[in-house]
Design a protein around this motif. Structure first.
Motif, PDB file in Angstrom:
ATOM      1  N   PRO A  89       0.810  -1.223   0.000  1.00 32.97           N
ATOM      2  CA  PRO A  89       0.000   0.000   0.000  1.00 32.97           C
ATOM      3  C   PRO A  89       0.841   1.270   0.000  1.00 32.97           C
ATOM      4  O   PRO A  89       1.882   1.346   0.654  1.00 32.97           O
ATOM      5  CB  PRO A  89      -0.813  -0.126   1.300  1.00 32.97           C
ATOM      6  CG  PRO A  89      -0.902  -1.596   1.527  1.00 32.97           C
ATOM      7  CD  PRO A  89       0.412  -2.159   1.065  1.00 32.97           C
ATOM      8  N   GLN A  90       0.399   2.244  -0.785  1.00 38.45           N
ATOM      9  CA  GLN A  90       1.022   3.551  -0.949  1.00 38.45           C
ATOM     10  C   GLN A  90       2.288   3.515  -1.805  1.00 38.45           C
ATOM     11  O   GLN A  90       2.957   4.548  -1.966  1.00 38.45           O
ATOM     12  CB  GLN A  90       1.307   4.224   0.397  1.00 38.45           C
ATOM     13  CG  GLN A  90       0.053   4.524   1.203  1.00 38.45           C
ATOM     14  CD  GLN A  90      -0.984   5.279   0.404  1.00 38.45           C
ATOM     15  OE1 GLN A  90      -0.702   6.308  -0.203  1.00 38.45           O
ATOM     16  NE2 GLN A  90      -2.203   4.764   0.339  1.00 38.45           N
ATOM     17  N   GLN A  91       2.621   2.363  -2.357  1.00 38.96           N
ATOM     18  CA  GLN A  91       3.766   2.294  -3.271  1.00 38.96           C
ATOM     19  C   GLN A  91       3.446   3.048  -4.554  1.00 38.96           C
ATOM     20  O   GLN A  91       2.376   2.887  -5.134  1.00 38.96           O
ATOM     21  CB  GLN A  91       4.097   0.830  -3.590  1.00 38.96           C
ATOM     22  CG  GLN A  91       5.271   0.657  -4.557  1.00 38.96           C
ATOM     23  CD  GLN A  91       5.527  -0.813  -4.859  1.00 38.96           C
ATOM     24  OE1 GLN A  91       4.913  -1.705  -4.264  1.00 38.96           O
ATOM     25  NE2 GLN A  91       6.419  -1.069  -5.792  1.00 38.96           N
ATOM     26  N   GLN A  92       4.372   3.866  -5.008  1.00 37.20           N
ATOM     27  CA  GLN A  92       4.193   4.584  -6.267  1.00 37.20           C
ATOM     28  C   GLN A  92       4.560   3.650  -7.415  1.00 37.20           C
ATOM     29  O   GLN A  92       5.598   2.992  -7.392  1.00 37.20           O
ATOM     30  CB  GLN A  92       5.083   5.826  -6.295  1.00 37.20           C
ATOM     31  CG  GLN A  92       4.880   6.699  -7.522  1.00 37.20           C
ATOM     32  CD  GLN A  92       5.669   7.995  -7.418  1.00 37.20           C
ATOM     33  OE1 GLN A  92       5.640   8.676  -6.389  1.00 37.20           O
ATOM     34  NE2 GLN A  92       6.368   8.330  -8.457  1.00 37.20           N
ATOM     35  N   VAL A  93       3.691   3.576  -8.435  1.00 35.50           N
ATOM     36  CA  VAL A  93       3.884   2.637  -9.537  1.00 35.50           C
ATOM     37  C   VAL A  93       3.573   3.313 -10.865  1.00 35.50           C
ATOM     38  O   VAL A  93       2.915   4.355 -10.915  1.00 35.50           O
ATOM     39  CB  VAL A  93       2.995   1.382  -9.367  1.00 35.50           C
ATOM     40  CG1 VAL A  93       3.473   0.527  -8.210  1.00 35.50           C
ATOM     41  CG2 VAL A  93       1.534   1.777  -9.183  1.00 35.50           C
ATOM     42  N   ASP A  94       4.060   2.698 -11.942  1.00 38.47           N
ATOM     43  CA  ASP A  94       3.730   3.137 -13.288  1.00 38.47           C
ATOM     44  C   ASP A  94       2.576   2.300 -13.809  1.00 38.47           C
ATOM     45  O   ASP A  94       2.593   1.064 -13.694  1.00 38.47           O
ATOM     46  CB  ASP A  94       4.936   2.992 -14.221  1.00 38.47           C
ATOM     47  CG  ASP A  94       6.066   3.945 -13.845  1.00 38.47           C
ATOM     48  OD1 ASP A  94       5.757   5.095 -13.462  1.00 38.47           O
ATOM     49  OD2 ASP A  94       7.248   3.544 -13.938  1.00 38.47           O
ATOM     50  N   LEU A  95       1.591   2.946 -14.394  1.00 37.41           N
ATOM     51  CA  LEU A  95       0.399   2.267 -14.886  1.00 37.41           C
ATOM     52  C   LEU A  95       0.243   2.452 -16.387  1.00 37.41           C
ATOM     53  O   LEU A  95       0.586   3.508 -16.926  1.00 37.41           O
ATOM     54  CB  LEU A  95      -0.859   2.797 -14.183  1.00 37.41           C
ATOM     55  CG  LEU A  95      -0.873   2.786 -12.651  1.00 37.41           C
ATOM     56  CD1 LEU A  95      -2.160   3.424 -12.145  1.00 37.41           C
ATOM     57  CD2 LEU A  95      -0.723   1.377 -12.127  1.00 37.41           C
ATOM     58  N   ILE A  96      -0.283   1.429 -17.039  1.00 38.79           N
ATOM     59  CA  ILE A  96      -0.733   1.530 -18.423  1.00 38.79           C
ATOM     60  C   ILE A  96      -2.201   1.126 -18.425  1.00 38.79           C
ATOM     61  O   ILE A  96      -2.549   0.017 -18.014  1.00 38.79           O
ATOM     62  CB  ILE A  96       0.069   0.625 -19.371  1.00 38.79           C
ATOM     63  CG1 ILE A  96       1.550   1.004 -19.344  1.00 38.79           C
ATOM     64  CG2 ILE A  96      -0.474   0.724 -20.792  1.00 38.79           C
ATOM     65  CD1 ILE A  96       2.430   0.089 -20.166  1.00 38.79           C
ATOM     66  N   ILE A  97      -3.058   2.037 -18.862  1.00 37.73           N
ATOM     67  CA  ILE A  97      -4.491   1.775 -18.825  1.00 37.73           C
ATOM     68  C   ILE A  97      -4.839   0.702 -19.855  1.00 37.73           C
ATOM     69  O   ILE A  97      -4.523   0.825 -21.043  1.00 37.73           O
ATOM     70  CB  ILE A  97      -5.295   3.055 -19.106  1.00 37.73           C
ATOM     71  CG1 ILE A  97      -4.907   4.153 -18.091  1.00 37.73           C
ATOM     72  CG2 ILE A  97      -6.790   2.765 -19.041  1.00 37.73           C
ATOM     73  CD1 ILE A  97      -5.108   3.778 -16.657  1.00 37.73           C
TER      74      ILE A  97
END
Length: 275
Positions: A145-153
């Protein structure tokens, strides 16, 4: 180990009329054509290049930057349909192939698709739009939780938007928590909201602190428009809190707790009041 489909800093070992040769370790000496090299490049210089196979399946280097490398997802446009599949524009002179067998659905020229790049059994860089076979839904991950991540929709569902988390796992953005327009294939930064007991990942586009700040501001805005008083407090029913402020009781209690510590509000028997 140096492999096809990735970017490396390689040393120039030989110059010819048609380019320079680079030391690529186990792959041997690889040509960087003159049209893709700076004019002042000399023997023993180091240069950053991307490695792929040319039209005759020979390793070759380029200083062009691909839109994705092997092991990456990318949203790419179809340039041409051929008897062997669709060719996509990925930023290099040579387009990347999506064989018919790797197309989730037939591809149309001019349309863009989310694809994954991999090496086929002949080390040719190839793309697939069958994303589910390369994105995992298992619980074998180390997200927290609260980890910053890169997302691809990815695609949308009744609950919200599926997104690829750090190029490896599916996660879910709930539609009632998304306050901006999202498009298929979009790359965006997000946060792990929670990891459920079954390992499934819930996502947010805001950090926990941003969400708390938003809730605090919503409470202050409500108070400011109502003579500084709201007839809700930490003992109020959740339905009443949600109806007035559009947030859960847990979110409300965290927000007013922070505002109380900052001495921005007082908590009274019948509600909260702006100081």
């Amino acid at each position: 180990m140096i492999e096809i489909g990735s970017t490396y800093d390689l040393v120039v070992v030989k110059e010819t009329d048609f380019g320079v040769f680079l030391n690529a370790g186990d792959l041997g000496e690889i040509l960087l054509p003159r049209k893709h090299m700076p004019d002042d490049l000399q023997v023993d210089d180091t240069i950053e290049v991307f490695l792929y196979l040319d039209s005759e399946d020979r390793p070759i280097a380029t200083t062009q930057t691909p839109k994705a490398e092997v092991g990456d997802f990318a949203y790419l446009e179809v340039k041409e349909n051929t008897p062997i599949g669709a060719f996509l524009d990925w930023g290099l002179d040579k387009d990347v192939l999506v064989p018919f067998a790797e197309q989730h659905r037939p591809m149309n020229v001019g349309d863009s698709y989310l694809v994954y790049l991999y090496l086929d059994n002949q080390d040719r860089i190839t793309a697939t739009s069958k994303i589910d076979k390369v994105v995992s839904e298992d619980d074998q991950h180390n997200f927290y939780p609260q980890q910053q991540v890169d997302l691809i929709i990815g695609n949308s569902t009744e609950m919200g938007f599926k997104a690829i988390v750090d190029q490896s796992h599916w996660g879910l953005l709930y539609k009632d928590e998304v306050d901006q327009r999202l498009s298929f294939g979009q790359s965006i930064q997000g946060y792990i909201k929670q990891v459920r007991a079954d390992g499934k990942i819930d996502l947010s586009l805001k950090s926990g602190q941003q969400i708390r700040d938003d809730h605090s501001q919503a409470i202050l805005d409500y108070l400011s428009g109502r003579d500084g008083f709201a007839a809700v407090h930490d003992k109020s029913p959740p339905e009443q809190i949600f109806e007035l402020l559009g947030m859960s009781k847990k979110q409300f209690k965290k927000a007013i707790g922070g505002l109380y510590k900052q001495q921005v509000i007082t908590i009274e028997k019948d509600g909260i009041r702006l100081v």
